[in-house]
Enzyme design. Structure first.
Site, PDB file in Angstrom:
ATOM      1  N   THR A   1       0.852  -1.191   0.000  1.00  0.00           N
ATOM      2  CA  THR A   1       0.000   0.000   0.000  1.00  0.00           C
ATOM      3  C   THR A   1       0.891   1.245   0.000  1.00  0.00           C
ATOM      4  OG1 THR A   1      -0.187   0.190   2.417  1.00  0.00           O
ATOM      5  CG2 THR A   1      -1.801  -1.221   1.293  1.00  0.00           C
ATOM      6  N   GLY A   2       0.420   2.275  -0.694  1.00  0.00           N
ATOM      7  CA  GLY A   2       1.186   3.522  -0.740  1.00  0.00           C
ATOM      8  C   GLY A   2       2.560   3.325  -1.350  1.00  0.00           C
ATOM      9  N   SER A   3       2.572   2.902  -2.622  1.00  0.00           N
ATOM     10  CA  SER A   3       3.867   2.505  -3.205  1.00  0.00           C
ATOM     11  C   SER A   3       4.218   3.256  -4.480  1.00  0.00           C
ATOM     12  CB  SER A   3       3.886   0.987  -3.439  1.00  0.00           C
ATOM     13  OG  SER A   3       2.686   0.536  -4.010  1.00  0.00           O
ATOM     14  N   THR A   4       3.642   4.458  -4.667  1.00  0.00           N
ATOM     15  CA  THR A   4       4.080   5.248  -5.822  1.00  0.00           C
ATOM     16  C   THR A   4       5.365   6.009  -5.507  1.00  0.00           C
ATOM     17  OG1 THR A   4       2.826   7.245  -5.226  1.00  0.00           O
ATOM     18  CG2 THR A   4       1.679   5.589  -6.579  1.00  0.00           C
TER      19      THR A   4
ATOM     20  N   GLY B   1       8.540   6.906  -2.088  1.00  0.00           N
ATOM     21  CA  GLY B   1       9.038   6.668  -0.733  1.00  0.00           C
ATOM     22  C   GLY B   1       9.397   5.224  -0.446  1.00  0.00           C
TER      23      GLY B   1
ATOM     24  N   GLY C   1       7.467   2.691   0.263  1.00  0.00           N
ATOM     25  CA  GLY C   1       6.642   1.716  -0.446  1.00  0.00           C
ATOM     26  C   GLY C   1       7.208   1.399  -1.817  1.00  0.00           C
TER      27      GLY C   1
ATOM     28  N   TYR D   1       0.408  10.505  15.564  1.00  0.00           N
ATOM     29  CA  TYR D   1       1.159   9.584  14.707  1.00  0.00           C
ATOM     30  C   TYR D   1       1.764   8.459  15.536  1.00  0.00           C
ATOM     31  CZ  TYR D   1       5.085   8.011  11.775  1.00  0.00           C
ATOM     32  OH  TYR D   1       5.982   7.258  11.058  1.00  0.00           O
TER      33      TYR D   1
HETATM   34  N1  LIG Z   1       9.887   8.664   5.800  1.00  0.00           N
HETATM   35  C1  LIG Z   1      10.251   8.496   7.066  1.00  0.00           C
HETATM   36  O1  LIG Z   1      11.185   9.138   7.580  1.00  0.00           O
HETATM   37  C2  LIG Z   1       9.565   7.453   7.911  1.00  0.00           C
HETATM   38  C3  LIG Z   1      10.038   7.203   9.204  1.00  0.00           C
HETATM   39  C4  LIG Z   1       9.423   6.231   9.987  1.00  0.00           C
HETATM   40  C5  LIG Z   1       8.341   5.528   9.474  1.00  0.00           C
HETATM   41  N2  LIG Z   1       7.879   5.808   8.216  1.00  0.00           N
HETATM   42  C6  LIG Z   1       6.708   5.076   7.752  1.00  0.00           C
HETATM   43  O2  LIG Z   1       6.953   4.521   6.476  1.00  0.00           O
HETATM   44  C7  LIG Z   1       5.738   4.458   5.738  1.00  0.00           C
HETATM   45  C8  LIG Z   1       5.944   5.100   4.390  1.00  0.00           C
HETATM   46  O3  LIG Z   1       6.357   6.425   4.601  1.00  0.00           O
HETATM   47  P1  LIG Z   1       6.951   7.321   3.422  1.00  0.00           P
HETATM   48  O4  LIG Z   1       7.659   8.440   4.102  1.00  0.00           O
HETATM   49  O5  LIG Z   1       7.631   6.467   2.435  1.00  0.00           O
HETATM   50  O6  LIG Z   1       5.605   7.895   2.794  1.00  0.00           O
HETATM   51  P2  LIG Z   1       5.463   8.918   1.575  1.00  0.00           P
HETATM   52  O7  LIG Z   1       6.768   9.238   0.976  1.00  0.00           O
HETATM   53  O8  LIG Z   1       4.638  10.018   2.115  1.00  0.00           O
HETATM   54  O9  LIG Z   1       4.687   8.036   0.529  1.00  0.00           O
HETATM   55  C9  LIG Z   1       3.376   7.927   0.658  1.00  0.00           C
HETATM   56  C10 LIG Z   1       2.892   6.927  -0.375  1.00  0.00           C
HETATM   57  O10 LIG Z   1       1.638   6.558   0.068  1.00  0.00           O
HETATM   58  C11 LIG Z   1       0.679   6.836  -0.946  1.00  0.00           C
HETATM   59  N3  LIG Z   1      -0.527   7.208  -0.245  1.00  0.00           N
HETATM   60  C12 LIG Z   1      -0.681   8.225   0.644  1.00  0.00           C
HETATM   61  N4  LIG Z   1      -1.940   8.217   1.113  1.00  0.00           N
HETATM   62  C13 LIG Z   1      -2.570   7.163   0.540  1.00  0.00           C
HETATM   63  C14 LIG Z   1      -3.864   6.624   0.642  1.00  0.00           C
HETATM   64  N5  LIG Z   1      -4.784   7.181   1.415  1.00  0.00           N
HETATM   65  N6  LIG Z   1      -4.173   5.508  -0.089  1.00  0.00           N
HETATM   66  C15 LIG Z   1      -3.245   4.932  -0.888  1.00  0.00           C
HETATM   67  N7  LIG Z   1      -2.000   5.408  -1.026  1.00  0.00           N
HETATM   68  C16 LIG Z   1      -1.669   6.514  -0.315  1.00  0.00           C
HETATM   69  C17 LIG Z   1       1.295   7.897  -1.810  1.00  0.00           C
HETATM   70  O11 LIG Z   1       0.816   7.761  -3.113  1.00  0.00           O
HETATM   71  P3  LIG Z   1      -0.096   8.860  -3.889  1.00  0.00           P
HETATM   72  O12 LIG Z   1       0.317  10.210  -3.351  1.00  0.00           O
HETATM   73  O13 LIG Z   1       0.289   8.607  -5.296  1.00  0.00           O
HETATM   74  O14 LIG Z   1      -1.496   8.479  -3.542  1.00  0.00           O
HETATM   75  C18 LIG Z   1       2.765   7.485  -1.754  1.00  0.00           C
HETATM   76  O15 LIG Z   1       2.991   6.444  -2.685  1.00  0.00           O
HETATM   77  C19 LIG Z   1       4.686   5.123   6.623  1.00  0.00           C
HETATM   78  O16 LIG Z   1       3.991   4.139   7.330  1.00  0.00           O
HETATM   79  C20 LIG Z   1       5.507   5.978   7.560  1.00  0.00           C
HETATM   80  O17 LIG Z   1       4.856   6.230   8.770  1.00  0.00           O
HETATM   81  C21 LIG Z   1       8.451   6.752   7.427  1.00  0.00           C
END
Ligand SMILES: NC(=O)c1ccc[n+]([C@@H]2O[C@H](COP(=O)([O-])OP(=O)(O)OC[C@H]3O[C@@H](n4cnc5c(N)ncnc54)[C@H](OP(=O)(O)O)[C@@H]3O)[C@@H](O)[C@H]2O)c1
Length: 275
Positions: A24-27, A29, A31, A165
């Site tokens: 899920t959410g894999s476009t 970051g 994912g 969060y």
């Molecule tokens: N980045 C960090 O530093 C960090 C640290 C600790 C934990 N995490 C965890 O890692 C996970 C991924 O984080 P990330 O930072 O990689 O996220 P991100 O860069 O914000 O990526 C978000 C992804 O989720 C998709 N998305 C967002 N809302 C959505 C929805 N309602 N339905 C379906 N797709 C959705 C977006 O796609 P579209 O915009 O195309 O819909 C995008 O592909 C999260 O659980 C986050 O809490 C991240």
């Protein structure tokens, strides 16, 4: 198949070829990095995001990185019941489910309204529960499967400045552990991964914006972040999405069958306890 590198993690054959994974959410970051890592191991990938144009772009990028990969896309907002249903109808059977979608932001506790707490719960927890409620019984019936919840160090460090969060990330640890209890005697595993800061596109943009506002360099902003919010980090920098993804890819492997019900740390050593 050109571009695929079975056994790309240190020459180990992860035995993932031919499996199907929904991330899920894999476009973008983490994912997207997980999807790419799994595709390199010969896994058929189901990309998910809210927007078909972004999904098509992500599919193209994945195919450029892993030529010949099998990639399907499902546009669905997993934070709504209807979106979750659409995703399940499109992909009712997967071997690997990566519950990755989450929102996160700083929040001042006294100012967070009920609706905001509920929004965090629905987006970060209930969305994963809906998908898991469908997929876990199917995995149990097959006797194999992998479910991974992307959690965060905030789940156990009690981040007061982003409590909504952090609350959801703690909840995911409990859900994952509870679901793992249901896998007894099978080769299904359910784990969570405690990510620390990761240099996703979003995080890099955030730092660049803060640097511009503060008249400092991105490196200075990053160092200040670690000094204030992650002073116990041993890594002292954000992990790359690929570094975090490699942990998720390993946990997805049949070789990881003895890791079950675990909150696996990939947070750069921030959490100072041993157990
Ligand atoms: N980045 C960090 O530093 C960090 C640290 C600790 C934990 N995490 C965890 O890692 C996970 C991924 O984080 P990330 O930072 O990689 O996220 P991100 O860069 O914000 O990526 C978000 C992804 O989720 C998709 N998305 C967002 N809302 C959505 C929805 N309602 N339905 C379906 N797709 C959705 C977006 O796609 P579209 O915009 O195309 O819909 C995008 O592909 C999260 O659980 C986050 O809490 C991240």
């Amino acid at each position: 198949m050109p571009g695929r590198r079975p056994g790309s993690l240190g020459g180990m054959d992860l035995q993932l070829s031919g499996q199907t994974a929904l991330i899920t959410g894999s476009t973008a970051g983490i994912g997207f990095a997980v999807a790419t890592g799994l595709a390199r191991e010969g896994v058929t990938i189901v990309l998910n995001g809210r927007d078909q144009t972004r999904l098509t772009g992500a599919r193209d990028r994945l195919l450029a990185a892993v030529p010949g990969a099998e990639v399907r896309t499902v546009a669905a907002d997993v934070t709504t019941a209807a979106g979750g249903r659409r995703l399940l109808d499109a992909e009712p059977d997967v071997d690997i489910l990566i519950n990755n979608v989450a929102i996160s932001d700083f929040a001042t506790f006294a100012e967070v309204a009920d609706e905001e707490w509920l929004r965090y719960f629905e987006t970060n927890v209930l969305s994963s529960i809906r998908l898991s409620r469908h997929h876990l019984p199917r995995m149990l019936a097959r006797g194999t499967g992998r479910m991974i919840f992307v959690s965060a160090d905030s789940a156990v460090t009690g981040d007061a400045d982003m409590l909504p969060y952090a609350m959801t990330k703690s909840a995911l640890l409990t859900v994952a552990r509870g679901l793992a209890e249901l896998t007894r005697g099978t080769a299904v595993t359910v784990n969570s991964v405690l990510a620390g800061p990761v240099a996703t596109e979003g995080a890099i943009d955030f730092i660049a914006k803060a640097a511009a506002e503060q008249g400092r360099s991105a490196a200075e902003v990053e160092a200040a972040y670690f000094a204030e919010y992650r002073p116990t980090s041993l890594l002292r920098r954000p992990a790359t999405p690929e570094e975090l993804a490699s942990q998720v890819v390993y946990l997805s492997s049949p070789l990881a069958v003895s890791t079950n019900g675990a909150a696996v740390r990939a947070e750069g050593g921030t959490i100072r306890t041993i157990g």
